[in-house]
Scaffold this active site. Structure first.
Site, PDB file in Angstrom:
ATOM      1  CB  ALA A  66      -1.110  -0.155   1.243  1.00  0.00           C
ATOM      2  CG  PHE A  67      -0.629   5.403  -0.189  1.00  0.00           C
ATOM      3  CD1 PHE A  67       0.049   6.649   0.789  1.00  0.00           C
ATOM      4  CD2 PHE A  67      -1.772   5.080   0.280  1.00  0.00           C
ATOM      5  CE1 PHE A  67      -0.670   7.271   1.426  1.00  0.00           C
ATOM      6  CE2 PHE A  67      -2.465   5.904   1.203  1.00  0.00           C
ATOM      7  CZ  PHE A  67      -2.161   6.699   1.710  1.00  0.00           C
ATOM      8  CE  LYS A  68      -2.513   4.691   5.491  1.00  0.00           C
ATOM      9  NZ  LYS A  68      -3.455   4.255   4.648  1.00  0.00           N
ATOM     10  CG  ASP A  69       4.855  -0.327   2.471  1.00  0.00           C
ATOM     11  OD1 ASP A  69       4.851  -0.438   3.421  1.00  0.00           O
ATOM     12  OD2 ASP A  69       4.618  -1.130   1.501  1.00  0.00           O
ATOM     13  CG  MET A  93       5.626   3.099   8.193  1.00  0.00           C
ATOM     14  SD  MET A  93       4.921   4.442   9.313  1.00  0.00           S
ATOM     15  CE  MET A  93       3.337   3.963   9.293  1.00  0.00           C
TER      16      MET A  93
END
Ligand SMILES: *Cc1c(COP(=O)(O)O)cnc(C)c1O
Length: 461
Positions: free
Chosen positions: A110-113, A116
């Site tokens: 997911a784009f949160k990588d 993060m």
């Protein structure tokens, strides 16, 4: 002088990049925003075309950070080395003037990588230099927790505890949290729901003795460093489509407003973005706000795009602060009305400022499913339900410039919804195909604050 950051509520002290990153939330309850957004001249934007993602990241982020080029470049290199695609954020065309920006090639799909992974490196770097340790504690309903565990696994000077509601996250999400073997990451299955997990984390932050003893820190989506990391892919996508010579629109599947606010920052830096489109599912507080000028809470309804199931959108406060010409007092008053009365009216001037930049749309559950099906039939592309909300909203907009819809998660993260729409079950990428065979490691804990705190104390001792 290094860049300063101000709180959206106007009374917390200004901090530098490192301070704003470590603080997360400002002490007056506000969110940090840069005192001024640096403008990148068109020639410098043009020079980004065809450059590796890591180099674009360095050029875009460095002025905000006060870090040397060598140090930041090194951290960026480490952050994205584990991605499953050399381009990091590739574009895929799905209609004559419509592109998907695939943001799901990171380790948790997911784009949160993007944010993060970088924040993990930044935290480790600061803590090493200071010779200190920190403890990250977070609650998750799925994507954020797995991205945090992936980002912090094996790093020095950081312990990471993620609370998730037992039995209430998808199997892929759970396994992404429970299969890393490094001893500094801890998946805690709480006997309760997501609100119980979040309440426990809040209570830990409010216990100042505990907070100081363990060096408690949060990495939730209001952290400025996370927003900053997301500015980069607006640049890489826009220059690939002809910026600065041609303008581009972006449609963003939106929950907490972090991702789309990064688009606003890119636009303010001089990237020619002519439209920023907020796409919501039936939890449509933001769409209603743009329709009516009033921001009002309703209950949350579960959807097949669960990462956008929100009641209030925390980063919207940053957009309000800009629309109110950085008037922290006015923002603090609106937030107090939200708390006390469940909503507030936005002034006409601020609403005009918001509508100059953003538009909005909404997709129902049926439309989301139909969009997954149609996109597959027309193009052979399988998209996740969050992406489908964006594609649906984007398809209703007509304009001369190309539109880019952010593909925020890999379809294999939401296999049931995708299978229901298309009749086929999306497979995990080959590098993750053994996820279901790897041994799991998790701790079951009762929904009891005392037990949670003593467990954290024991593990970090
Ligand atoms: C977090 C998330 C979103 C929403 O992003 P915000 O920055 O909270 O607006 C959309 N799609 C997916 C898959 C997500 O994980």
């Amino acid at each position: 002088m290094t860049m300063q950051y101000h709180s959206t509520r106007g009374t917390a002290p200004a901090l530098d990049f490192e301070g704003a990153m470590l603080a997360g939330l400002a002490r007056d309850g506000g969110l940090y925003v840069p005192a001024e957004i640096p403008v990148m001249p068109p020639a410098d934007i043009a020079a980004l075309a065809g450059r590796p993602y890591e180099e674009v990241a360095l050029r875009v982020m460095q002025p905000f950070t006060g870090l040397s080029e060598a140090r930041l470049g090194d951290l960026i290199g480490r952050a994205y080395a584990g991605f499953g695609h050399d381009v990091r954020a590739p574009l895929v065309q799905i209609a004559p003037s419509h592109f998907l920006l695939e943001l799901f090639h990171g380790p948790t799909l997911a784009f949160k990588d993007f944010a993060m992974q970088l924040i993990g490196q930044l935290f480790q770097d600061v803590m090493r230099r200071r010779g200190e340790r920190i403890t990250i504690v977070g609650a998750t309903s799925g994507d954020t927790g797995s991205a945090a565990i992936e980002a912090f696994r094996g790093l020095d000077n950081v312990e990471c505890f993620i609370l998730f509601p037992q039995g209430r996250v998808s199997e892929v999400q759970r396994r992404q949290m429970t299969t890393p073997v490094e001893p500094n990451v801890h998946a805690l299955a709480v006997e309760g729901d997501f609100d119980d997990c979040q309440a426990a984390v809040k209570a830990m932050f409010n216990d100042h003795a505990f907070r100081d003893r363990v060096g408690l820190t949060a990495v939730n989506s209001i952290n400025w460093a996370r927003v900053l990391a997301q500015v980069v892919y607006y640049f890489s996508a826009a220059v690939a489509l002809g910026a600065p010579g041609r303008s581009v629109g972006f449609t963003v599947p939106t929950g907490n407003f972090g991702d789309i606010f990064a688009g606003y920052v890119a636009r303010s830096m001089g990237l020619p973005i002519d439209r920023l489109v907020i796409a919501t599912n039936r939890n449509d507080i933001l769409h209603r706000t743009f329709q009516t000028g009033t921001h009002r809470k309703e209950g949350v309804q579960p959807t097949i795009s669960p990462s956008m199931d929100i009641q209030v959108s925390s980063n919207f406060e940053r957009a309000l602060y800009m629309a109110y010409d950085r008037d922290g007092r006015a923002v603090a008053q609106l937030m107090e009305e939200l708390r006390a009365e469940g909503g507030f009216a936005i002034s006409q001037g601020a609403m005009e400022a918001l509508r100059d930049i953003y538009t909005s749309g909404r997709a129902s559950e049926e439309e989301t499913g139909a969009t997954i099906r149609d996109t597959y039939a027309r193009t052979g592309q399988t998209i996740c339900p969050h992406t489908a909300v964006g594609v649906k909203v984007a398809s209703e907009i007509t304009a001369d410039s190309p539109m880019v819809t952010l593909a925020t998660a890999h379809p294999a993260k939401f296999p049931d919804a995708v299978e229901a729409a298309t009749g086929h079950r999306p497979a995990l990428p080959p590098r993750m195909a053994d996820l279901f065979e790897r041994p799991e490691r998790l701790t079951d804990v009762p929904n009891d604050l005392g037990r949670l705190k003593s467990l954290i104390d024991e593990r970090i001792a």
